[in-house]
Design an enzyme around this catalytic site. Structure first.
Site, PDB file in Angstrom:
ATOM      1  N   ASP A  74       6.137  -5.746 -14.832  1.00 32.41           N
ATOM      2  CA  ASP A  74       5.392  -4.802 -14.274  1.00 32.41           C
ATOM      3  C   ASP A  74       6.867  -4.054 -13.139  1.00 32.41           C
ATOM      4  O   ASP A  74       7.429  -4.818 -12.220  1.00 32.41           O
ATOM      5  CB  ASP A  74       4.031  -4.798 -13.018  1.00 32.41           C
ATOM      6  CG  ASP A  74       3.727  -3.257 -12.813  1.00 32.41           C
ATOM      7  OD1 ASP A  74       3.655  -2.504 -12.941  1.00 32.41           O
ATOM      8  OD2 ASP A  74       2.913  -4.070 -11.371  1.00 32.41           O
ATOM      9  N   HIS A 171      -0.329   3.009  -4.722  1.00 31.34           N
ATOM     10  CA  HIS A 171      -0.509   1.632  -4.639  1.00 31.34           C
ATOM     11  C   HIS A 171      -0.988   1.145  -3.627  1.00 31.34           C
ATOM     12  O   HIS A 171      -0.786   2.459  -2.692  1.00 31.34           O
ATOM     13  CB  HIS A 171       1.065   1.277  -5.089  1.00 31.34           C
ATOM     14  CG  HIS A 171       2.340   1.538  -6.356  1.00 31.34           C
ATOM     15  ND1 HIS A 171       3.148   2.018  -6.421  1.00 31.34           N
ATOM     16  CD2 HIS A 171       1.156   0.738  -6.973  1.00 31.34           C
ATOM     17  CE1 HIS A 171       3.155   1.765  -7.898  1.00 31.34           C
ATOM     18  NE2 HIS A 171       2.393   1.311  -7.980  1.00 31.34           N
TER      19      HIS A 171
END
Length: 275
Positions: A74, A171
């Site tokens: 990721d 995030h």
């Protein structure tokens, strides 16, 4: 996995791990829920543990899985990290060049795609920007939003297999209510034919997750809630059990707390019993 999710109206959850205990928690939850998932590591984790060891964990887990599991790198920001992951058995990698102008983004993703596709590895790219936690900077107004034309060009010119899109997610934990631009998401989905990815899943209400899936999201990344559950559960167990405990006596109940969170997110994504 992603095309099947798109056709069947659910999303594949991608869970970030930090070490072996949350890795095992994620793996066991997927097995028990019969869910197709991605189990993912970010570059700081890969660098700390090593591409060789992380890659070996992924190979072993995918071989052992009775559900459907894919090990994923990721948010790599450089080509070399993707190459190392691919060389160590990752079947899926993300190269995030979204901070660069479109032509540079395309060129960087294309470089990874050329290396990955020769080895039958899936590549995720990104267009627009995902807010929060200093990963990609601070944004004013709608600067983070992916432009439809840019998304079309990145998908067409780079040859990527899936695409993360900046549509308002962040995030980390959200400050206030998440504001996802569903209209822009639908426009991008209508204009492209690659699976779309939503980063920053932690904290998004279930109704918004379901709406995002209806508007083209096929993969949802969940990270913050995993590692915060891990650390908070670890602290609670240490406080309860006291000093000088054997590692596994602390780790096993912590693993079970993480599994609960993973199972809930599998349900939110509609991925239970889809393997």
């Amino acid at each position: 996995m992603l095309l099947k999710a798109d056709a069947s109206g659910y999303a594949v959850p991608a869970f970030n791990y930090s070490d072996i205990w949350d890795f095992i928690a994620i793996f066991e939850a997927a097995e028990e829920m019969r869910a197709p998932i991605m189990i993912a590591s970010v570059p700081p984790v890969v660098n700390a543990i090593s591409p060789e060891i992380c890659g070996a964990w992924g190979i072993a887990a995918m071989k052992k899985s009775t559900a459907l599991l894919c090990h994923h790198l990721d948010h790599s920001f450089n080509v070399q990290t993707c190459v190392e992951a691919i060389d160590n058995g990752y079947p899926s990698v993300m190269i995030d060049a979204s901070k660069f102008p479109l032509d540079e983004n395309i060129a960087i993703v294309r470089e990874v795609v050329d290396y990955a596709h020769a080895r039958n590895v899936h590549v995720e790219g990104e267009i627009g920007l995902i807010k929060g936690r200093g990963l990609e900077g601070d944004f004013i107004g709608n600067k983070f939003l992916a432009e439809v034309e840019d998304a079309v060009e990145l998908a067409k010119q780079s040859g990527l297999d899936s695409m993360a899109v900046g549509v308002g997610t962040a995030h980390g934990f959200y400050e206030g209510v998440p504001e996802i631009n569903f209209a822009r998401l639908k426009e991008i989905n209508d204009a492209t034919d690659v699976p779309l990815v939503l980063h920053g899943g932690t904290g998004i209400p279930q109704a918004d997750i379901e709406k995002a899936i209806k508007n083209g999201i096929n993969k949802i990344n969940i990270g913050t809630i995993i590692h915060t559950t891990y650390m908070n559960a670890m602290r609670a167990e240490l406080n309860e059990q006291g000093d000088n405990q054997y590692t596994i006596k602390i780790a096993l109940p912590v693993k079970d707390k993480i599994k609960e969170v993973v199972k809930n997110w599998i349900k939110v994504c509609g991925a239970d019993n889809k393997a």
